[in-house]
Design a protein around this motif. Structure first.
Motif, PDB file in Angstrom:
ATOM      1  N   UNK A 215     -21.914  15.086  41.167  1.00  0.00           N
ATOM      2  CA  UNK A 215     -20.982  14.803  42.144  1.00  0.00           C
ATOM      3  C   UNK A 215     -19.708  14.092  41.379  1.00  0.00           C
ATOM      4  N   UNK A 216     -18.826  14.076  42.139  1.00  0.00           N
ATOM      5  CA  UNK A 216     -17.611  13.547  41.541  1.00  0.00           C
ATOM      6  C   UNK A 216     -16.614  12.552  42.607  1.00  0.00           C
ATOM      7  N   UNK A 217     -15.980  11.720  42.098  1.00  0.00           N
ATOM      8  CA  UNK A 217     -14.768  11.229  42.971  1.00  0.00           C
ATOM      9  C   UNK A 217     -13.718  11.998  43.019  1.00  0.00           C
ATOM     10  N   UNK A 218     -13.443  12.930  42.259  1.00  0.00           N
ATOM     11  CA  UNK A 218     -12.181  13.905  42.220  1.00  0.00           C
ATOM     12  C   UNK A 218     -12.436  14.923  43.184  1.00  0.00           C
ATOM     13  N   UNK A 219     -11.418  15.392  43.765  1.00  0.00           N
ATOM     14  CA  UNK A 219     -11.600  16.381  44.570  1.00  0.00           C
ATOM     15  C   UNK A 219     -11.780  18.003  43.760  1.00  0.00           C
ATOM     16  N   UNK A 220     -10.820  17.810  42.808  1.00  0.00           N
ATOM     17  CA  UNK A 220     -10.946  18.976  41.670  1.00  0.00           C
ATOM     18  C   UNK A 220     -11.502  18.524  40.345  1.00  0.00           C
TER      19      UNK A 220
ATOM     20  N   UNK B 228     -20.726   9.649  34.069  1.00  0.00           N
ATOM     21  CA  UNK B 228     -19.544   9.535  33.235  1.00  0.00           C
ATOM     22  C   UNK B 228     -18.417   8.782  33.993  1.00  0.00           C
ATOM     23  N   UNK B 229     -18.348   7.733  33.615  1.00  0.00           N
ATOM     24  CA  UNK B 229     -17.418   6.556  34.672  1.00  0.00           C
ATOM     25  C   UNK B 229     -16.050   7.054  34.205  1.00  0.00           C
ATOM     26  N   UNK B 230     -15.682   7.414  33.131  1.00  0.00           N
ATOM     27  CA  UNK B 230     -14.270   7.632  32.479  1.00  0.00           C
ATOM     28  C   UNK B 230     -13.924   9.006  33.292  1.00  0.00           C
ATOM     29  N   UNK B 231     -14.729   9.959  33.229  1.00  0.00           N
ATOM     30  CA  UNK B 231     -14.448  11.307  33.810  1.00  0.00           C
ATOM     31  C   UNK B 231     -14.794  11.491  35.364  1.00  0.00           C
ATOM     32  N   UNK B 232     -15.427  10.275  35.971  1.00  0.00           N
ATOM     33  CA  UNK B 232     -15.681  10.169  37.198  1.00  0.00           C
ATOM     34  C   UNK B 232     -16.630  11.452  37.934  1.00  0.00           C
TER      35      UNK B 232
END
Length: 130
Positions: A94-99, A71-75
């Motif tokens: 996995x996510x690019x966002x900390x939260x 989900x590129x839009x939601x990272x």
């Protein structure tokens, strides 16, 4: 995989190097920062299936993994990895966002439910750049 045993707070770093990815996972073990480094080679034209091979002393080890959802839009991304001699079969989110937001968590839970995975989604603590 990262919620069992004595490894915690994983951080995944991927860097494109010509025809493969440099794959670096940093984590905490017994209070110390550790790193596992290897290379991922694509196994398909869509760059969704990969074979990881360790770097240095880990060069004899390998494993296969696949991007199930991206989900590129939601990272965030859902990754499946095959069982090896040293790791069980499993999934990582996995996510690019900390939260993650509630909407992101709902999207992830919907995908997990759609795949009929029975594992509960558990968040892991993030740590800053070492």
């Amino acid at each position: 995989m990262w919620l069992k045993g004595n490894k915690t707070s994983p951080r995944f770093n991927y860097t494109i190097e010509s025809d493969r990815l440099l794959d670096r996972v940093q984590y905490i073990k017994k209070g110390k920062k550790k790193t596992i480094t290897g290379f991922d080679t694509s196994l398909d034209e869509c760059n969704r299936r990969f074979e990881w091979r360790g770097k240095g002393l880990l060069h004899l080890l390998r494993s296969r993994w696949e991007i199930i959802e991206n989900h590129r839009k939601e990272n965030w991304a859902l990754i499946y990895f095959e069982k090896t001699l040293f790791t069980p079969e499993g999934y990582d989110v996995i996510s690019k966002n900390k939260e993650l937001t509630k909407d992101q968590l709902n999207s992830i839970r919907a995908k997990i439910s759609q795949l009929t995975l029975e594992k509960e989604l558990v968040s892991i603590p993030h740590f800053d750049n070492p």
